[in-house]
Design a protein around this motif. Structure first.
Motif, PDB file in Angstrom:
ATOM      1  N   PRO A 237      10.824  24.382  31.688  1.00 45.09           N
ATOM      2  CA  PRO A 237      10.958  23.681  30.395  1.00 45.09           C
ATOM      3  C   PRO A 237       9.831  24.115  29.463  1.00 45.09           C
ATOM      4  O   PRO A 237       8.670  24.126  29.873  1.00 45.09           O
ATOM      5  CB  PRO A 237      10.836  22.204  30.766  1.00 45.09           C
ATOM      6  N   LYS A 238      10.188  24.532  28.253  1.00 46.37           N
ATOM      7  CA  LYS A 238       9.169  25.191  27.420  1.00 46.37           C
ATOM      8  C   LYS A 238       8.235  24.206  26.724  1.00 46.37           C
ATOM      9  O   LYS A 238       7.129  24.566  26.365  1.00 46.37           O
ATOM     10  CB  LYS A 238       9.833  26.124  26.414  1.00 46.37           C
ATOM     11  N   ASP A 239       8.682  22.967  26.550  1.00 41.69           N
ATOM     12  CA  ASP A 239       7.789  22.001  25.909  1.00 41.69           C
ATOM     13  C   ASP A 239       8.184  20.571  26.287  1.00 41.69           C
ATOM     14  O   ASP A 239       9.124  20.351  27.054  1.00 41.69           O
ATOM     15  CB  ASP A 239       7.808  22.191  24.388  1.00 41.69           C
ATOM     16  N   THR A 242      11.803  19.470  25.465  1.00 40.34           N
ATOM     17  CA  THR A 242      12.830  20.005  26.369  1.00 40.34           C
ATOM     18  C   THR A 242      12.957  19.146  27.618  1.00 40.34           C
ATOM     19  O   THR A 242      14.066  18.800  28.036  1.00 40.34           O
ATOM     20  CB  THR A 242      12.469  21.456  26.780  1.00 40.34           C
ATOM     21  N   LYS A 245      14.467  15.673  26.757  1.00 42.24           N
ATOM     22  CA  LYS A 245      15.905  15.770  26.517  1.00 42.24           C
ATOM     23  C   LYS A 245      16.656  15.868  27.847  1.00 42.24           C
ATOM     24  O   LYS A 245      17.691  15.222  28.052  1.00 42.24           O
ATOM     25  CB  LYS A 245      16.174  17.015  25.653  1.00 42.24           C
ATOM     26  N   ALA A 246      16.112  16.653  28.745  1.00 40.06           N
ATOM     27  CA  ALA A 246      16.770  16.842  30.052  1.00 40.06           C
ATOM     28  C   ALA A 246      16.797  15.534  30.844  1.00 40.06           C
ATOM     29  O   ALA A 246      17.786  15.216  31.510  1.00 40.06           O
ATOM     30  CB  ALA A 246      16.052  17.942  30.834  1.00 40.06           C
TER      31      ALA A 246
END
Lengths: 354, 401
Positions: A237-239, A242, A245-246
């Motif tokens: 996950p880049k941030d 992310t 949200k997941a």
């Protein structure tokens, strides 16, 4: 869609005395080194003397953990076996590699080669149980155990006739892996107290290992611990947005929102740089939940999340949250548990319910 | 019936060629890729033939567009997976839920064993860079990252059945709505670890292997990678060119007999083949060709042959082992042979079982010994069996059959 699976048996061999299902972390072992290794049960209860001498540690604790779970579940006939292992059978691989070097590719014993194959634990379980059904081994870093769990979930969705699945993982610390990862500065340098490790901020993790298996059934039994609902793997996950949200999407898929989650089992490993995203989630996302840690008990390894499933299942059944795992207490009773693990940049979510 | 999963892309690298067309050409010309070992540094280079991909790591790295320090396992994987990815003609394919389900048996062992030469003498020695990609998942991660695939990325390691199980996992993820499409298959690079391992078990032939021949003495190792792109009906509906082959059946079973040997009657082999037929809703008579596991070891070929006889009776489909061309590529063989199976269907051909001369005493059948062309091949059964009792069978079918 009733595709949830009941956790009907559990078995764990770890750096804690988890092999006895009649107790639940009543005694917690402390370590002052940067390496925690499995506390062995009496293996003569599982294997004959000749086998014990021939088998590597991972084979012994991996297979025995599976046997404890099967026994606990009342020995149901299994319809699938799925195992995860990040590094496979390291000790046997190392022995075989050293033999090749020492003998300059001359005559070497095949035994360590045979036992080095990644599917050895899963294959040996099938052999002992004479189980000819589906048998899978996943070896993918921090997703090894999660992939095996997803295999069981797919079985539940695919086959209405299948009833019981054995799912678990095993990973071992070997002499070479410990030496190599020490050189890579992965472990804590200074002497550390594992029980205080998650609270302290530092660099490096405590090396860990272990095996944990669960028997998942389509029907509940008298021994049911709770339900395994689903698993989600989140690659790199880049941030913060992310991962948030997941988390919301995963819960929504199961018609849940954060307020329904009572306990979060967090995969904090005690290394500042690795824990950034998990700490963010614990502080900003899981604001109302009781936060529980586990890697101070089992150490860090690629398949540590199976230890978290063992812990979650125990909490659901006993309705207790042991003091030794609580990082932040909001006095929630364990009904819905979200395991949020991370191994380096691989995040995973595992949902358990009462 | 569960919804079908289609083959919408392919990529392969082996001793037969660097891509699909190279492999196809060698197969049609009955050109085996098994020779003396020239690339791998091993004392067995003149003694034990193998099917090497005839390129240095430098050349493979250039083809893969990856650093030359990358493990050979990952380089082979990247080349084949990229070909599969590029051959899949879906616009904006990364906007869908895409998976990469790969497989290998020994991860980055090709580098680890170089590391071990120094480390074995002094544990403070050996280049750490050589072991950072030791684990099986590392090669998969490197390739997935380069292709931009993130939804489900994982690795299966079930010995010689690994790639076949990767395809099953991908198909089930697609069928159950976890993925729209996936690249699935396997990769393995030749290593001293595997050569010495199989040699210590005394199952390597010092001549060219002779699967299903009564005089067979063992297998020849090979290396390579093979991947198919699997997609759902929903994705297929958006393609300009409709696929010709689907994955119609599969089964994963366990022999539960011995860690490295097959049961004499091939009970796991039988379960895998009959399970795949049941899953596909087919009868044995529907199968036109069996791509055998056919390693060339006394034990495998006997167990596999006996299980085939039991399941198919006297009315046997064509059979051949394409390991007579590629050697045994371990975790990659299921992927490479899946691609050869799709070629058999598309082109109506049966590739011969090379070098066959003597029928096995315990069997009443012979494999196909010359190239057959112009045949109607509707259903192909592909077998992959391995250590740990792992037995997997896949069925590939012509679309609309």
């Amino acid at each position: 869609m009733n595709k949830e699976l009941y956790i009907n048996g559990i078995g764990a061999i770890s750096p804690q005395k988890t092999f006895d299902n009649s107790v639940f972390l009543e005694e917690v072992l402390s370590y002052s080194t940067n390496k925690m290794m499995c506390v062995d049960p009496d293996y003569s209860l599982f294997f004959d003397g000749r086998a014990i001498r021939r088998m590597s540690r991972i084979l012994k604790f991996g297979i025995a953990a599976a046997m404890i779970a099967i026994e606990d579940a009342g020995k149901p006939e299994l319809d699938a076996i799925s195992t995860g292992t990040g590094f496979g059978c390291l000790e046997d691989s190392e022995i075989f590699l050293r033999n090749i070097v020492a003998e300059n590719e001359g005559v070497v014993s095949p035994t360590p080669f045979i036992q080095s194959t990644h599917n050895t634990v899963s294959g040996q379980i099938a052999l002992l149980l004479k189980c000819q059904k589906s048998n899978n081994t996943f070896s993918h870093k921090g997703f090894s155990f999660e992939s095996a769990l997803l295999d069981a979930r797919l079985n539940a969705l695919d086959y209405n006739v299948q009833q019981n699945f054995l799912v678990g993982s095993s990973d071992e610390v070997s002499t070479a892996s410990y030496a190599i990862m020490s050189r890579m500065n992965i472990f804590r340098k200074e002497p550390c107290d594992n029980l205080a490790q998650l609270a302290s901020s530092g660099k490096g993790v405590i090396a860990g290992e272990g095996a944990a298996y669960v028997v998942l059934g389509k029907a509940a039994t008298e021994n049911t611990y709770g339900r395994f609902v689903d698993v989600k793997m989140i690659s790199n996950p880049k941030d913060e947005a992310t991962i948030e949200k997941a988390i919301h999407a995963f819960l929504a898929l199961h018609e849940l929102s954060l307020k329904d989650v009572d306990i979060v089992i967090s995969g904090l490993c005690g290394d500042e740089s690795r824990d950034t995203l998990l700490k963010h989630c614990n502080e900003k996302v899981y604001t109302e939940q009781t936060i529980v840690g586990f890697k101070h008990l089992c150490g860090e390894y690629m398949t540590a999340s199976s230890f978290a499933v063992w812990l979650g299942a125990k909490m659901l059944k006993t309705q207790q949250v042991p003091e030794s795992v609580v990082l932040r207490n909001t006095a929630r009773t364990p009904k819905t548990i979200l395991i949020h693990n991370a191994y380096k940049t691989s995040h995973s979510l595992i949902l358990l319910k009462q | 019936m569960p919804s079908a999963v289609y083959i919408v892309g392919r990529g392969v690298i082996s001793a037969l060629g660097d891509d699909l067309s190279g492999n196809r050409q060698s197969l049609l010309q009955s050109q085996a890729g098994i020779k003396a070992i020239t690339r791998l540094n091993t004392r067995y280079s003149e003694m034990l033939p193998a099917a090497e991909v005839p390129h240095t790591n430098e050349a493979l790295a250039a083809m893969a567009d990856m650093p030359v320090t990358t493990t050979r396992t990952a380089l082979l994987s990247m080349i084949a997976a990229k070909e599969a990815f590029d051959s899949f003609q879906l616009p904006d394919k990364l906007n869908y839920r895409a998976g990469f389900i790969s497989a290998n048996t020994v991860g980055g062992m090709d580098k680890t064993e170089d590391f071990m030469k120094e480390f074995a003498v002094d544990t403070t020695k050996g280049k750490l860079h050589d072991v950072i990609h030791h684990d099986c998942g590392a090669a998969t991660e490197l390739v997935a990252e380069k292709l931009g695939i993130t939804e489900v990325v994982t690795t299966i390691s079930t010995a010689c059945s690994s790639a076949a199980n990767a395809m099953i996992y991908a198909a089930r993820l697609i069928r159950n709505g976890y993925l729209d499409w996936a690249i699935a298959g396997g990769t393995d690079a030749l290593s001293r670890f595997t050569i010495n391992g199989f040699n210590s078990l005394m199952i390597l032939d010092n001549e060219l292997c002779r699967p299903f021949d009564d005089t067979r003495k063992g297998l020849n190792l090979g290396e390579g990678a093979g991947y198919v792109v699997l997609a759902s009906e929903k994705i297929v509906a958006q393609l300009a060119q409709q696929p010709t082959v689907k994955l119609s059946g599969f089964a994963n079973a366990n022999d539960a007999f011995h860690q490295t040997a097959s049961s004499p009657e091939g009970r796991g082999n039988f379960d895998a083949m009959s399970g795949a037929l049941a899953e596909a809703g087919l009868q044995p008579a529907d199968i036109d060709y069996i791509n055998l596991h056919g390693t060339g070891t006394a034990n495998n070929d006997s167990s596999e042959g006996i299980a085939i006889s039991r399941l198919f009776g006297k009315d046997l489909p064509y059979l051949s082992s394409t390991k007579t061309y590629t050697g045994h590529t371990l975790a990659a063989c299921g992927g490479i042979e899946a691609i050869y199976s799709t070629l058999a269907i598309e082109e109506g051909v049966v590739f011969p079982n090379l070098r066959f001369q003597h029928q096995m005493k315990e069997l009443e059948f012979e494999p196909q010994i010359c190239l057959l062309e112009g045949k109607e091949i509707r259903h192909v059964l592909s077998n992959s069996f391995g250590f740990g009792g792992n037995c997997t069978s896949l069925i590939f079918s012509k679309v609309n059959e």
